[in-house]
Design an enzyme around this catalytic site. Sequence first.
Site, PDB file in Angstrom:
ATOM      1  N   ARG A  73       0.819  -1.218   0.000  1.00 23.78           N
ATOM      2  CA  ARG A  73       0.000   0.000   0.000  1.00 23.78           C
ATOM      3  C   ARG A  73       0.851   1.265   0.000  1.00 23.78           C
ATOM      4  O   ARG A  73       0.476   2.283  -0.592  1.00 23.78           O
ATOM      5  CB  ARG A  73      -0.940  -0.002   1.214  1.00 23.78           C
ATOM      6  N   ILE A 109      -6.937   7.932  -0.837  1.00 21.67           N
ATOM      7  CA  ILE A 109      -6.836   6.481  -0.853  1.00 21.67           C
ATOM      8  C   ILE A 109      -7.642   5.992   0.347  1.00 21.67           C
ATOM      9  O   ILE A 109      -7.472   6.489   1.460  1.00 21.67           O
ATOM     10  CB  ILE A 109      -5.356   6.012  -0.795  1.00 21.67           C
ATOM     11  N   SER A 110      -8.555   5.071   0.111  1.00 20.15           N
ATOM     12  CA  SER A 110      -9.510   4.661   1.139  1.00 20.15           C
ATOM     13  C   SER A 110      -8.840   3.945   2.310  1.00 20.15           C
ATOM     14  O   SER A 110      -7.741   3.407   2.190  1.00 20.15           O
ATOM     15  CB  SER A 110     -10.563   3.724   0.538  1.00 20.15           C
ATOM     16  N   HIS A 111      -9.547   3.938   3.457  1.00 18.79           N
ATOM     17  CA  HIS A 111      -9.123   3.129   4.594  1.00 18.79           C
ATOM     18  C   HIS A 111      -8.935   1.677   4.126  1.00 18.79           C
ATOM     19  O   HIS A 111      -9.750   1.171   3.345  1.00 18.79           O
ATOM     20  CB  HIS A 111     -10.202   3.102   5.685  1.00 18.79           C
ATOM     21  N   PRO A 112      -7.930   0.975   4.614  1.00 16.09           N
ATOM     22  CA  PRO A 112      -7.805  -0.457   4.302  1.00 16.09           C
ATOM     23  C   PRO A 112      -9.062  -1.245   4.651  1.00 16.09           C
ATOM     24  O   PRO A 112      -9.436  -2.164   3.920  1.00 16.09           O
ATOM     25  CB  PRO A 112      -6.611  -0.894   5.155  1.00 16.09           C
TER      26      PRO A 112
END
Length: 214
Positions: A37, A63-66
């Site tokens: 990531r 970038i989204s939360h995992p």
Amino acid sequence: MIDGFKHKGKREQLVQLLRDKGIEDELVLNAINQVPRHLFMDSAFEEFAYKDQAFPIAAGQTISHPFTVAKQSSLLHVMKGDKVLEVGTGSGYQAAVLVEMGAEVYTIERQKELFDFSQRIFKKIKIRPKYSTYGDGYKGLPSFAPFDRIIVTAGSSTIPKTLLKQLKIGGIMVIPIGNENQMMTTFMRIGERDFEKMEFGDCQFVPMLERREK
């Protein structure tokens, strides 16, 4: 472009955190454990890349939360070899996770700056979509339809019927529906005109917009 033992150790910790938060799909967890990531983010955020947080990327996007990536991926119920349309390539991280899960990924991005960024990253790592293009996500990719799965990584105020038409019978679309606050929603196509809708809680994504030509 370094992916060392430190990064891999942090990914293992992230995977355990996602398990603790309720993610059970081993295909998803294994993919997140493999995809670096930190390479999809500005180097200034590298130390925080494996925390469950969203971070800014180009063109005012994030970038989204995992957990969000894992949740959407889990709701897709991807099987290896599935043909998946992703609307909103963003940094390319979600696409990479889906590829690592064994999906045949077709991805589209409306922000030229983000599209160019994701293409550079895809070239530098060994995880690449089947097809990646710059265009209006609302239109999907009808020339490649139908798709087994469709994932939308931005909030839509309405249900994009054009995308639903590109879904196979038996296929699943995962999309956040709403304006400022959205509901994570899935649609399973059970007939030519029939869809089964399910909701999976509140979420918050950047808005899905049509590409505006200058």
